[in-house]
Structures are given as structure tokens and as C-alpha cells.
Design a protein around this motif. Structure first.
Motif, PDB file in Angstrom:
ATOM      1  N   ARG A 208      37.934  26.205  26.504  1.00  0.00           N
ATOM      2  CA  ARG A 208      38.027  27.607  26.096  1.00  0.00           C
ATOM      3  C   ARG A 208      37.035  28.413  26.923  1.00  0.00           C
ATOM      4  N   GLY A 209      37.463  29.610  27.367  1.00  0.00           N
ATOM      5  CA  GLY A 209      36.549  30.416  28.153  1.00  0.00           C
ATOM      6  C   GLY A 209      37.124  31.760  28.520  1.00  0.00           C
ATOM      7  N   THR A 210      36.530  32.400  29.511  1.00  0.00           N
ATOM      8  CA  THR A 210      37.006  33.680  30.019  1.00  0.00           C
ATOM      9  C   THR A 210      37.127  33.590  31.534  1.00  0.00           C
ATOM     10  N   ALA A 211      38.135  34.282  32.067  1.00  0.00           N
ATOM     11  CA  ALA A 211      38.363  34.303  33.509  1.00  0.00           C
ATOM     12  C   ALA A 211      38.347  35.744  33.994  1.00  0.00           C
ATOM     13  N   GLU A 212      37.906  35.935  35.219  1.00  0.00           N
ATOM     14  CA  GLU A 212      37.925  37.257  35.850  1.00  0.00           C
ATOM     15  C   GLU A 212      39.074  37.300  36.848  1.00  0.00           C
ATOM     16  N   ILE A 213      39.978  38.268  36.684  1.00  0.00           N
ATOM     17  CA  ILE A 213      41.179  38.330  37.518  1.00  0.00           C
ATOM     18  C   ILE A 213      40.812  38.506  38.992  1.00  0.00           C
ATOM     19  N   GLY A 214      39.843  39.371  39.270  1.00  0.00           N
ATOM     20  CA  GLY A 214      39.444  39.599  40.652  1.00  0.00           C
ATOM     21  C   GLY A 214      38.900  38.343  41.304  1.00  0.00           C
ATOM     22  N   LEU A 215      38.086  37.589  40.587  1.00  0.00           N
ATOM     23  CA  LEU A 215      37.535  36.347  41.110  1.00  0.00           C
ATOM     24  C   LEU A 215      38.652  35.337  41.357  1.00  0.00           C
ATOM     25  N   ALA A 216      39.613  35.275  40.425  1.00  0.00           N
ATOM     26  CA  ALA A 216      40.746  34.362  40.593  1.00  0.00           C
ATOM     27  C   ALA A 216      41.558  34.733  41.824  1.00  0.00           C
ATOM     28  N   ALA A 217      41.751  36.032  42.054  1.00  0.00           N
ATOM     29  CA  ALA A 217      42.524  36.488  43.212  1.00  0.00           C
ATOM     30  C   ALA A 217      41.880  36.034  44.515  1.00  0.00           C
TER      31      ALA A 217
END
Length: 301
Positions: A208-217
Motif C-alpha cells: 500500500r502506498g502513494t505514487a506520483e504521476i509525474g515521477l512515473a512518467a
């Protein structure tokens, strides 16, 4: 994306409408086969948890390499084939006390980034009592739909450039592209290991966690990078909470993302769930010829 509020005899209904093609899309709830049993810690936390989640997309595509952790570095078990899977999706939104769900089922090739889904709209979500299932073909940077309705001939496809959508097709098509869903985990910043459980009879580890869309991109492969880059600019917040379930071969079995956006009025929460199983299933996706793609006017509902 556009948030439209409809009123009927049963009261207000808020749904997410497809930004370009106008098909009603909502958020993903849990698609059958949810995890059961109690979670038991087995020491797979901390940096190991973060590494396992970061590597989920590469494991699915069969491109994972390096030593990593035991969970993430181990390839598919003997006798299994990496790269493809059967898929079930669900997308659910709740606003104004009304909950709407769209479900899909199909298969996906993580090596080519192509897949086929049959997406079923809930009754009356498209302004009708019933709506024919929409066939969706997923490809890097593109979404194709047939049985779109709204004036589109039944034998024609509608093509949408997902890199131009404000949400990068994370919610627009009524189902998150499975590879994009996995690639989004590359943006995980904080990950907590929630223990072992069982998902559809398969032992899995729950993260379980949080992701940053910009970092993933920035870390995504070429097939998903454009869509995630668009989403990083279009969402109200760059942070996406998630729950991910990985089997003992490091393969993503289930992922649930919680998106939040608002154009008008209060924020709309969209929950998108992707369930993967049947790894190694044959997948063949033939994209439509140009003459089969509808280029006329699409009637707005």
C-alpha cells in the motif's frame, strides 16, 4: 475530463464523461476475486517493498533484470509464460451519494502494449436502459472503440490519441490500460508492506502506498510515457494512493488506484481496479485499418 451532473426522477447523478468521445466513464471498484484471509507479516517491508512495486511493470513485460529483492528479481515460475495475461477491470465513481460502476474483461500483451477489452456500461449510464458492450483496443498512445454509439456506425471504430487526453486515459475509456496501471507504480514514493493474503486462490503480498504521476512518467517505458505525461498535467493532484498485490514471482495480480479530480463542484473520486490472471494466454490484437475508423461528427449526449 468533464464532470457532468444529470438529474432524473431518482435524484442527482454525477458521472465522469469521456473527454473526447463522450462515453460515460466511472471509477473502478474491486473486480471479482478480491483478497481474502488475514495478512501475516513476513519481513518484506522497507526498501524491499519499494523495489518490488517499482519493478512490477518490468516483471509483467518480462524485462526485469538485476539482483533486486527476492520478490522482485525472481522471474516467472517454471512452466509459466511471461508477457501476457487475462484482465478484468472495474471503474467506480461516487458523487452526490450515487455510485456508478463500469466493468471490463479481456486480455493484454505487456510486451507489445496491446490489449482487447469488452467494456460494459451500467444501465442508463449512457442515457439508455441498456447499452451494447463497447469493444476497446488498447495500444501505445491510442484507444480504439467500436459500438461507441452517439451516431457512430456500428461497423466503425473511433480512435482517440491518449497522449492528448487530460487524464492520459487513466479513466477516460472506463478502464485503465493495464500496462499504464503497472507503470504508474514506478512513481511510488512511500510503500508499506501490508502482509500476505490470498487472491483468487493465489498467495500474494499486499503493498500500500502513494505514487506520483509525474515521477512515473519519467521512469515509464516509451509506450506509457506519453499518456502518463499528459495525466501529470491534467489531474487535480499528482499523488495517487494505491494498493498492489504481487505474487511470489513478482507479477502484479491486482492493483487499485484512487484518482481525484474536479472541474466544477466538489471533487470526484474515481477508483480504478485491474485484476490480472491466466498469465501466458495467447493474445493477438489487430488494429483497425484507416478506412474502418470513423472521422465524422460524434453526437454529444
Amino acid at each position: 475530463m468533464v464532470v457532468r451532473r444529470h438529474r432524473s426522477g431518482s435524484g442527482a447523478r454525477a458521472v465522469c464523461a469521456l473527454a473526447v468521445v463522450g462515453v460515460m466513464a466511472t471509477a473502478a471498484g474491486c473486480s471479482g476475486g478480491g483478497g481474502g484471509g488475514s495478512a501475516v507479516a513476513d519481513g518484506q517491508g522497507g526498501a524491499e517493498a519499494l523495489d518490488a512495486v517499482h519493478r512490477a511493470a518490468a516483471v509483467l513485460a518480462g524485462t526485469a533484470s538485476g539482483t533486486g529483492t527476492a520478490v522482485a528479481a525472481v522471474g516467472p515460475a517454471p512452466g509459466t509464460t511471461a508477457g501476457t495475461a487475462e484482465v478484468r477491470t472495474a471503474m467506480e465513481t461516487a458523487a452526490g451519494g450515487t455510485r456508478v460502476t463500469i466493468r471490463g474483461r479481456g486480455s493484454y500483451d505487456f510486451r507489445s502494449g496491446r490489449g482487447r477489452l469488452m467494456v460494459v456500461l451500467p444501465k442508463d449510464a449512457a442515457g439508455e436502459d441498456e447499452h451494447r458492450p463497447i469493444t476497446e483496443l488498447l495500444a501505445p498512445g491510442a484507444l480504439y472503440m467500436r459500438n461507441r454509439g452517439a451516431g457512430v456506425p456500428a461497423d466503425k471504430w473511433v480512435r482517440v490519441d491518449t497522449t492528448t487526453l487530460a487524464d492520459g486515459n487513466l479513466v477516460t475509456g472506463g478502464a485503465t490500460d493495464p500496462m499504464t496501471a503497472a507503470e504508474l507504480l514506478r512513481g511510488a514514493r512511500r510503500v508499506t508492506y501490508a502482509g500476505r493474503t490470498v487472491l483468487a486462490g493465489v498467495p500474494v503480498r499486499h503493498y500500500r502506498g502513494t505514487a506520483e504521476i509525474g515521477l512515473a512518467a519519467r521512469g515509464a517505458g516509451p509506450g506509457s510515457r506519453g499518456a502518463l505525461t499528459a495525466a501529470a498535467k491534467g489531474f487535480r493532484t499528482d499523488t495517487v494512493p494505491f494498493d498492489a498485490y504481487l505474487d511470489d514471482q513478482g507479477r502484479l495480480r491486482k492493483v487499485r488506484h484512487r484518482f481525484s479530480f474536479a472541474n466544477e463542484g466538489p471533487p470526484v473520486e474515481v477508483v480504478s481496479t485491474t485484476l490480472l490472471f491466466g498469465f501466458g494466454v495467447p493474445v493477438s490484437v489487430q488494429l483497425p485499418d484507416g478506412r474502418d475508423i470513423y472521422t465524422g461528427r460524434i453526437r454529444q449526449r
